[in-house]
Design an enzyme around this catalytic site. Structure first.
Site, PDB file in Angstrom:
ATOM      1  N   LYS A   7       1.122  -0.391  15.070  1.00 59.74           N
ATOM      2  CA  LYS A   7       2.541  -0.481  15.448  1.00 59.74           C
ATOM      3  C   LYS A   7       2.919  -1.742  16.231  1.00 59.74           C
ATOM      4  O   LYS A   7       4.109  -2.048  16.371  1.00 59.74           O
ATOM      5  CB  LYS A   7       2.926   0.741  16.299  1.00 59.74           C
ATOM      6  CG  LYS A   7       2.947   2.038  15.519  1.00 59.74           C
ATOM      7  CD  LYS A   7       4.196   2.125  14.665  1.00 59.74           C
ATOM      8  CE  LYS A   7       4.122   3.183  13.599  1.00 59.74           C
ATOM      9  NZ  LYS A   7       3.974   2.666  12.236  1.00 59.74           N
TER      10      LYS A   7
ATOM     11  N   PRO B 166      -4.265  -0.272  18.645  1.00 59.19           N
ATOM     12  CA  PRO B 166      -3.994  -0.676  17.262  1.00 59.19           C
ATOM     13  C   PRO B 166      -4.174   0.425  16.207  1.00 59.19           C
ATOM     14  O   PRO B 166      -3.855   0.209  15.039  1.00 59.19           O
ATOM     15  CB  PRO B 166      -5.004  -1.808  17.023  1.00 59.19           C
ATOM     16  CG  PRO B 166      -6.082  -1.599  18.033  1.00 59.19           C
ATOM     17  CD  PRO B 166      -5.442  -0.948  19.212  1.00 59.19           C
TER      18      PRO B 166
ATOM     19  N   HIS C   6       0.831  -1.210   0.000  1.00 58.75           N
ATOM     20  CA  HIS C   6       0.000   0.000   0.000  1.00 58.75           C
ATOM     21  C   HIS C   6       0.865   1.259   0.000  1.00 58.75           C
ATOM     22  O   HIS C   6       1.833   1.347   0.740  1.00 58.75           O
ATOM     23  CB  HIS C   6      -0.907   0.020   1.234  1.00 58.75           C
ATOM     24  CG  HIS C   6      -2.061  -0.921   1.128  1.00 58.75           C
ATOM     25  ND1 HIS C   6      -3.211  -0.779   1.838  1.00 58.75           N
ATOM     26  CD2 HIS C   6      -2.236  -2.022   0.356  1.00 58.75           C
ATOM     27  CE1 HIS C   6      -4.055  -1.743   1.525  1.00 58.75           C
ATOM     28  NE2 HIS C   6      -3.466  -2.518   0.636  1.00 58.75           N
TER      29      HIS C   6
ATOM     30  N   TYR D 225      -9.577   4.957   7.499  1.00 62.49           N
ATOM     31  CA  TYR D 225      -9.706   5.277   8.920  1.00 62.49           C
ATOM     32  C   TYR D 225     -10.805   6.337   9.011  1.00 62.49           C
ATOM     33  O   TYR D 225     -10.623   7.453   8.530  1.00 62.49           O
ATOM     34  CB  TYR D 225      -8.410   5.856   9.486  1.00 62.49           C
ATOM     35  CG  TYR D 225      -7.282   4.847   9.646  1.00 62.49           C
ATOM     36  CD1 TYR D 225      -6.504   4.455   8.561  1.00 62.49           C
ATOM     37  CD2 TYR D 225      -6.994   4.298  10.890  1.00 62.49           C
ATOM     38  CE1 TYR D 225      -5.475   3.534   8.720  1.00 62.49           C
ATOM     39  CE2 TYR D 225      -5.947   3.388  11.057  1.00 62.49           C
ATOM     40  CZ  TYR D 225      -5.199   3.006   9.968  1.00 62.49           C
ATOM     41  OH  TYR D 225      -4.178   2.107  10.128  1.00 62.49           O
TER      42      TYR D 225
ATOM     43  N   TYR E 117       3.684   6.556  10.313  1.00 59.53           N
ATOM     44  CA  TYR E 117       2.890   5.402   9.891  1.00 59.53           C
ATOM     45  C   TYR E 117       3.757   4.392   9.127  1.00 59.53           C
ATOM     46  O   TYR E 117       3.661   3.180   9.362  1.00 59.53           O
ATOM     47  CB  TYR E 117       1.722   5.881   9.021  1.00 59.53           C
ATOM     48  CG  TYR E 117       0.657   4.838   8.775  1.00 59.53           C
ATOM     49  CD1 TYR E 117      -0.376   4.643   9.695  1.00 59.53           C
ATOM     50  CD2 TYR E 117       0.679   4.039   7.635  1.00 59.53           C
ATOM     51  CE1 TYR E 117      -1.354   3.688   9.481  1.00 59.53           C
ATOM     52  CE2 TYR E 117      -0.294   3.083   7.413  1.00 59.53           C
ATOM     53  CZ  TYR E 117      -1.310   2.916   8.335  1.00 59.53           C
ATOM     54  OH  TYR E 117      -2.273   1.965   8.122  1.00 59.53           O
TER      55      TYR E 117
HETATM   56  C1  PHB Z   1      -5.341  -4.731  10.271  1.00 55.11           C
HETATM   57  O1  PHB Z   1      -5.196  -4.925   9.047  1.00 55.11           O
HETATM   58  O2  PHB Z   1      -5.766  -5.606  11.035  1.00 55.11           O
HETATM   59  C2  PHB Z   1      -5.021  -3.385  10.817  1.00 55.11           C
HETATM   60  C3  PHB Z   1      -4.481  -2.419   9.973  1.00 55.11           C
HETATM   61  C4  PHB Z   1      -4.212  -1.157  10.461  1.00 55.11           C
HETATM   62  C5  PHB Z   1      -4.475  -0.855  11.776  1.00 55.11           C
HETATM   63  C6  PHB Z   1      -5.000  -1.824  12.637  1.00 55.11           C
HETATM   64  C7  PHB Z   1      -5.273  -3.086  12.145  1.00 55.11           C
HETATM   65  O3  PHB Z   1      -4.242   0.405  12.237  1.00 55.11           O
END
Ligand code: PHB
Ligand code: APR
Length: 391
Positions: A297, A293, A72, A200, A385
């Site tokens: 990280k 989460p 990504h 998000y 990130y």
């Molecule tokens: C996930 O793909 O499970 C995932 C991705 C990004 C995050 C949290 C979980 O910030």
């Protein structure tokens, strides 16, 4: 039994440490409380920083990751019904990869068993002894039989609920902690992802995240109460809530429904125990720290810890003595606290806080607008990130 390094826990931290040590010609034994089936099936987060991918690639355990992982170059922040893309690659020159944590675990277990490295599953009653002496000992039970292992160093990689951190006598650790007043309800669904990149979403009803595991498997999360009862969330209610939180002003519905294969609740906590060492015990990964989460990280920090620990152990085994291990905790913590700050910031910026007043609500929206509209703001998100450098 005797070995150089005794490793407690076969999560990403313990397994990768064993692998890096093997590559350096150092012997270790890994002891895991659960069965192989359990650890390979446990669904966790799945976003790898480029630095994490590089470490796994250099270690020769990333063939499947490169075949199946989804690279990504950006992500979307959605608020007020509108999406804003953060161009991670354009801003930083770096990318992230979606690949489930349990897939990393499967690859590392296969590598370990492939060269016949000792890896014990279902080790019961693991206990540590003589950590402040020269020859620590690990005891456990295997199929009812008492076993013991003498080693030079113990690596505590047994996660947040393990026994290693608690084996340190009182008074030696300082704990920093924040428990958030919400949790995430996560699902895995047999449906194509909502978008080709992660979304998000900040919504008045609560945060939501749309991520994925493959072109036909979605992973979706909803902010919920910390004591949420899954029985109150039939599939139809989950989908309805997801549609609302990802709603766009143009009315487009992006979340694609499909059979829900797994449901779970993830608690949200920030936690650091300092220092990450007591005598000959060294903590790594979730055993020493937890992040919420939102910043993705957790696994990346575990990988960075054992990358540093493997380097220090190599110097120790080459004869540099305990001095080689003195800098480990400080080196890890410098990076961990920056990841803590980022995870806390992302969590604060994107979640609904029930106690927030109208002023705080407006400031939260202004912060999101700033991050999306200013190059400096977007860069602050992007460089954290994709992962801060591993010095
Ligand atoms: C996930 O793909 O499970 C995932 C991705 C990004 C995050 C949290 C979980 O910030
Ligand atoms: N004895 C032996 N093994 C144990 C014990 C014990 N007493 N207690 C726990 N374990 C095992 C767990 O069963 C687990 O397999 O230790 C392992 C720890 O693995 P993880 O919890 O995955 O922790 P870590 O390897 O540090 O990886 C961190 O996990 O929770 C996620 O978000 C987190 O992605 C991050 C990653």
């Amino acid at each position: 039994m005797r070995t150089q390094i005794g490793i407690i826990g076969a999560g990403p931290a313990g397994l990768l440490l064993a692998h890096l040590l093997h590559l350096a010609g150092i012997e270790s034994v890994v002891l895991e409380a659960r069965s192989r089936r359990y650890v390979e099936g446990r669904i966790r987060a799945g976003l790898l920083e480029q630095g994490t991918v590089d470490i796994l690639t250099q270690g020769g355990v990333a063939d499947r990751l490169h075949r199946e992982g989804m690279v990504h170059e950006g992500l979307e922040l959605r608020f007020d019904g509108e999406g804003h893309r953060i161009d991670l690659h354009g801003l930083t020159g770096r990318r992230v990869t979606i690949y489930g944590q349990q897939e990393v675990v499967k690859d590392l277990i296969a590598a370990r068993l492939g060269y016949g490295g000792p890896l014990v599953f279902e080790a019961e009653d693991v206990a540590l002894h003589g950590l402040d002496g020269e020859r620590p000992r690990i005891t456990w039970r295997e199929g009812g039989e008492a076993r013991s292992l003498d080693c030079d160093i113990v690596a505590g990689c047994d996660g947040f609920h393990g026994i290693c951190r608690d084996s340190i006598p009182p008074g030696h650790l300082t704990v920093y902690e924040r428990v958030y007043p919400f949790a995430w309800l996560g699902i895995l669904a047999a449906a194509p992802p909502a978008s080709h990149e992660l979304i998000y979403a900040r919504h008045a009803r609560g945060f939501a995240l749309a991520t994925m595991r493959s072109p036909t498997l979605s992973r979706l999360y909803l902010q919920c109460r910390p004591d949420e009862d899954l029985a109150q969330w039939p599939d139809s209610r989950i989908w309805e809530e997801l549609h609302r939180r990802f709603e766009r002003r143009d009315g487009a519905r992006q979340v694609k429904e499909g059979p829900i294969l797994q449901k779970g609740i993830t608690a949200m906590r920030s936690f650091v125990a300092e220092p990450m060492r007591y005598g000959r015990l060294f903590l790594a990964g979730d055993a020493a720290h937890i992040v919420p989460p939102t910043g993705a990280k957790g696994m990346n920090l575990a990988v960075a810890d054992v990358y540093y620990l493997a380097q220090a152990l190599e110097a120790f085994c080459r004869g540099q003595g305990m001095a080689a291990l003195d800098g480990y905790s400080r080196r890890c913590l410098a990076r961990i606290w920056k990841a803590q700050r980022f995870s806390w910031w992302m969590t604060a910026m994107l979640h609904r806080f029930d106690e927030a007043d109208a002023f705080e609500h407006k400031v939260q929206l202004a912060e999101l607008a700033y991050v999306c509209e200013s190059r400096a703001g977007a860069m602050t998100l992007a460089e954290n990130y994709v992962g801060l450098p591993l010095e």
